[in-house]
Structures are given as C-alpha cells and as structure tokens.
Write an enzyme that holds these catalytic residues in place. Structure first.
Site, short mmCIF file in Angstrom:
data_model
loop_
_atom_site.label_atom_id
_atom_site.label_comp_id
_atom_site.label_asym_id
_atom_site.label_seq_id
_atom_site.Cartn_x
_atom_site.Cartn_y
_atom_site.Cartn_z
N LYS A 21 0.83 -1.20 0.00
CA LYS A 21 0.00 0.00 0.00
C LYS A 21 0.86 1.25 0.00
CE LYS A 21 -2.06 0.57 4.49
NZ LYS A 21 -1.95 1.97 4.87
N SER A 22 1.98 1.26 0.72
CA SER A 22 2.85 2.45 0.72
C SER A 22 3.38 2.73 -0.68
CB SER A 22 4.04 2.24 1.66
OG SER A 22 3.63 2.34 2.99
N ARG A 26 2.27 5.94 -3.56
CA ARG A 26 3.31 6.77 -4.19
C ARG A 26 3.33 6.58 -5.70
NH1 ARG A 26 4.55 5.79 0.99
NH2 ARG A 26 5.86 7.27 2.15
N GLY A 94 -3.96 7.95 6.18
CA GLY A 94 -3.03 9.02 6.58
C GLY A 94 -2.03 9.32 5.48
N ASP A 313 4.37 -0.67 11.79
CA ASP A 313 3.06 -1.24 11.46
C ASP A 313 2.94 -2.71 11.91
OD1 ASP A 313 2.29 1.14 10.36
OD2 ASP A 313 2.78 0.57 8.30
N ARG A 386 -5.16 -3.21 11.29
CA ARG A 386 -4.07 -4.04 11.84
C ARG A 386 -4.44 -4.65 13.19
NH1 ARG A 386 -0.52 -3.07 7.77
NH2 ARG A 386 -0.22 -0.90 7.21
C1 S3P Z 1 3.52 5.08 5.85
C2 S3P Z 1 4.30 5.47 6.89
C3 S3P Z 1 4.08 5.06 8.28
C4 S3P Z 1 3.14 3.87 8.38
C5 S3P Z 1 1.96 3.97 7.49
C6 S3P Z 1 2.37 4.17 6.04
C7 S3P Z 1 3.86 5.56 4.49
O1 S3P Z 1 3.51 6.15 9.01
O2 S3P Z 1 2.72 3.68 9.71
O3 S3P Z 1 1.17 2.80 7.59
O4 S3P Z 1 3.36 4.99 3.51
O5 S3P Z 1 4.61 6.53 4.39
P1 S3P Z 1 4.47 7.29 9.64
O6 S3P Z 1 5.47 7.59 8.62
O7 S3P Z 1 3.60 8.46 9.93
O8 S3P Z 1 5.02 6.66 10.89
#
Ligand code: S3P
Length: 426
Positions: A21-22, A26, A94, A313, A386
């Site tokens: 997902k990250s 992007r 987020g 995570d 999670r």
């Molecule tokens: C993420 C960064 C992390 C992670 C989130 C995804 C990202 O958060 O916990 O699930 O994709 O950059 P933080 O960078 O705020 O710790």
C-alpha cells in the site's frame, strides 16, 4: 460486521498477499504529476490506495482501472491538476492525506482534504508546521483534518529536521519541494521507510548520524511501468501466524523486501522463527522475494529505539507473537503507536488482556509475558485494520472461539484477509 475464528488445527499452504500500500500510494501520486503515461501492475483493491486514486480523479487526472488490477494513469504534469469540485475524501488513509497535502500547497487553486472519523483525530500539525514555514497557506481544525489549503504566494526552501520519525511527514515536505523556488532538505536522525526517495530517485547524503534528503522543482518525475510487490506489512500477519501455529510450511511469493520495511524479519529471527527468503530480485527500485515460514519455538525479546520505525506497522502482530513466546517481549520507544488508525498500545493491551494474556502497558509500549494459554472471547478491532488482523491471529492460536467486532476494517489494507485465513486452514 463481526467475524469469529476458532483454534486452527491446520495452517499451511500458499498465500497471496495484496500489493504494497505504501508503494501503491506513491506510484499513483507520482504518475499523476509525470509527463507521460504510467502502467501500475497489481494495484491493490484495498481501501487506502483506492482513496488515493479517487482523490487524483477528482483533481482531473485521467485514470483507467482494469479488471486484472492494472491501473493506467495519464500524468498531467506538475501544473496539470484541476480544482476539485468537492472536498478530497482521504477515507482512513493518513498517507493519502499527508502526501497529497504536500503536493497541493503549491497549486494555484484552493481545496479541502477530509477523512473518516479515525483520520479526523490524527495529528496533522506535524505537516502543517513545516508546510507553513515553507510559505504554504494551510489551516487545520484543532490540529486535525479537515485541512484547508489556499494558494500560496510562493513555496520556499527549508532545511527541516524531522521531530518524529515519520515517512509521511518526510514525504509531505519533500513533495511540496517539487513546487518550491529553492532547495528542500529534510533531515532524519532515525531512518523511516524510504519509498519516496527510491521511487523519485531523490539525492540522499549522510552526515553526523543524520540522513539528509533533498528535493526541488527541477527534479524529473519518472513515468512508465511499475509492478507492485506484495505488502510486507500484510505478509507479517501470516508469517507470525505460521510461526506460532503452522502445521507445515506457508509460502508467500513476491513480497516487497525494502530494508526500511523488513525489521520484522530480524525481530522474528531473533525470537527464533524459521523464515526462508528466496529468489530475491534486488535489481528493482523496490526489491522483492519469496518468503517461507514454518512453526517455531519463539523466545521473548526486547525491541527499542532505532528499530521501532522499521517495524511500526508490525507491532500489533509482534505483541501476538510475544503472547506465544517463552519469556517476556518488551516494546519501548513506540509512543507513535498512539497516533495510528487508533491508539494501538491501548487496543493491543486491552484486547490481549481480554484473551487472558499477561501484559503491562507503558506510555511508549508494553511488556508481555508469553506462555499463558489464551482463551477465546469477544474483542474489538477499534475500527483499525491491523488490530483486527492481529486479533484474528491471536484467536486462531487461542482455545475456543474469538469474535472480532468491526472485522471489516481489514479491507483498508487486506480485503481478502478472511478468505486467506480460511484457505490456509483447509
Ligand atoms: C507510511 C508510513 C508510516 C506507516 C503507514 C504508512 C507511508 O507512518 O505507519 O502505515 O506509507 O509513508 P508514519 O510515517 O507516519 O510513521
């Protein structure tokens, strides 16, 4: 929706894991501002990356989604977004909200970003503060979303030391730099995941125990084909489940193995888990490989300091591993967990206590004494994907039946989670 699981008597086979997902967020965000067409192969169906796609569509980016999970994005270039008619709904994500804010402060139109109940309580001052220092016109409500952005006179350069180890904050500031009239430097003293740096090929240097990452408006934005690897953070649940209850090996093909994400492998190996890593393709921007796990006798360990961002995570499922390990597993320096989709320290401690675990809560973590047999009961997901998945694995290893309330939270990152658990038990 509630979901019940009973003690597993079989856990073995092959599992297919959703794409990372990250990386997906992007890949979509960067493709949208490139000058050219990108093909994203194996784009996840999960809610969070879908929130990113729907925000980009609202910004006028042509996106086509195919039934084989290929997504084609026609980049509109750095100045090609259109003013959205409605607030951009980031859902539970987020990453969508923080990264997109960075990309929107340098636009010539105003807009608003909103999220669900959980996202609306998460701290946004951590991005508004550096963005405001760069000249952005951004307002929050009590430090939270809704985020209102108005056009800025200019986005200026900044040399910013991250006060919290956060890849989202780091990426937000670096992305705002793509519209700045000067150079952006972001300094991190504890490494967080580096997908943005890799995928945009940003200059990076090291000095005085700091990592310095740079961006500016002249950087070319790549386009082309991106094949998304499996999400290591989703695989984590299956790796731990297999370590504590596997009846034979479990194979997970093509899982992302970016070293800034795989701290759980070190943690599990230190605990005594047997995990094989094969067919690693390290020539890619984002390395991936095949993982095989089997049942192992785990021992408690202590996890603190610089290790935390790399496993941030994975801590809910590490707590479950700790409940079935010999001795004490301690996690400290993880106060950041209180600012995730829910207060994950509170959620882990309450839920594992309900199942009968011996666990002590700290402001920045917990200590769990493993070995007490857990007994099925009703627990809450706290509407957090999670937590739902960690408690499902705890339930499979507990006596009797465990019911997880609001279990559909899993669709945020792993829509096929319950089917995957079922297939491994057949
Ligand atoms: C993420 C960064 C992390 C992670 C989130 C995804 C990202 O958060 O916990 O699930 O994709 O950059 P933080 O960078 O705020 O710790």
């Amino acid at each position: 929706m509630m979901h019940s699981v009973s003690k597993a008597h079989r856990f073995a086979g092959n599992a297919s894991i959703p794409a990372d997902k990250s990386i997906a967020h992007r890949a979509a965000l960067f493709a949208s501002i490139a000058n050219g067409i990108s093909t994203l192969v194996n784009f996840p169906q999960s809610q969070d990356p879908q929130s990113t796609l729907s925000c980009l569509k609202q910004l006028g980016v042509p996106i086509r989604v195919f039934s084989d999970h290929t997504v084609i994005i026609e980049g509109v270039g750095r100045n090609g977004f259109c003013k959205p008619e409605n607030p951009l709904d980031c859902g539970n994500s987020g990453t969508t909200m923080r990264l997109l804010s960075g990309m929107l402060v340098g636009q010539t139109f105003g807009c608003e970003l909103v999220g669900d109940a959980s996202l609306s309580t998460r701290p946004m001052g951590r991005i508004a503060e550096p963005l405001t220092a760069m000249g952005a016109n951004i307002t929050l409500v009590d430090g939270h979303a809704p985020i209102r952005i108005q056009p800025a006179e200019r986005i200026s350069s900044i040399d910013y030391s991250l006060p919290v180890a956060s890849a989202q904050v780091k990426s937000c500031v670096l992305l705002a730099g793509l519209w700045a009239n000067g150079r952006i430097v972001v300094r991190e003293s504890i490494a967080s995941r580096d997908h943005t740096e890799r995928m945009l090929d940003l200059p990076v240097s090291r000095s005085d125990h700091q990592i310095l990452i740079y961006s500016d408006a002249s950087l070319p934005i790549p386009h082309g084909t991106v094949v998304l690897p499996g999400d290591f953070s989703a695989a984590a649940f299956i790796l731990v489940a297999t370590s504590i209850l596997g009846t034979a090996q479990v194979h997970l093909p093509k899982i992302g193995l970016n070293p800034s994400r795989t701290g759980l492998l070190d943690v599990l190996q230190r605990m005594g888990a047997k995990i094989k890593i094969e067919n690693v393709s390290s020539s890619e921007i984002e390395p991936f490989g095949d993982l095989t796990a089997e049942r192992s006798r785990l021992n408690g360990i202590s996890i603190t300091g610089d290790q935390i961002p790399n496993i941030i995570d994975e801590i809910p499922i590490i707590a479950v591993a700790g409940a079935f390990a010999k001795g004490i597993t301690t996690v400290r320096d993880a106060e950041e967990l209180r600012h995730k989709e829910c207060d994950r320290i509170d959620a882990i401690v309450n839920n594992l206590k309900i199942l009968g675990a011996e666990i002590e809560e700290f402001e920045d973590g917990f200590a769990i004494t493993g070995g007490t047999p857990l007994k099925g009961n009703t627990v809450s997901s706290y509407h957090d994907h999670r937590i739902a998945m960690a408690m499902a694995i705890a339930g499979l290893a507990s006596e009797g039946t465990t019911t997880i309330q609001d279990a559909d939270a899993t669709s945020v990152s792993f829509p096929q989670f319950w089917e995957t658990l079922d297939s491994l038990q057949k």
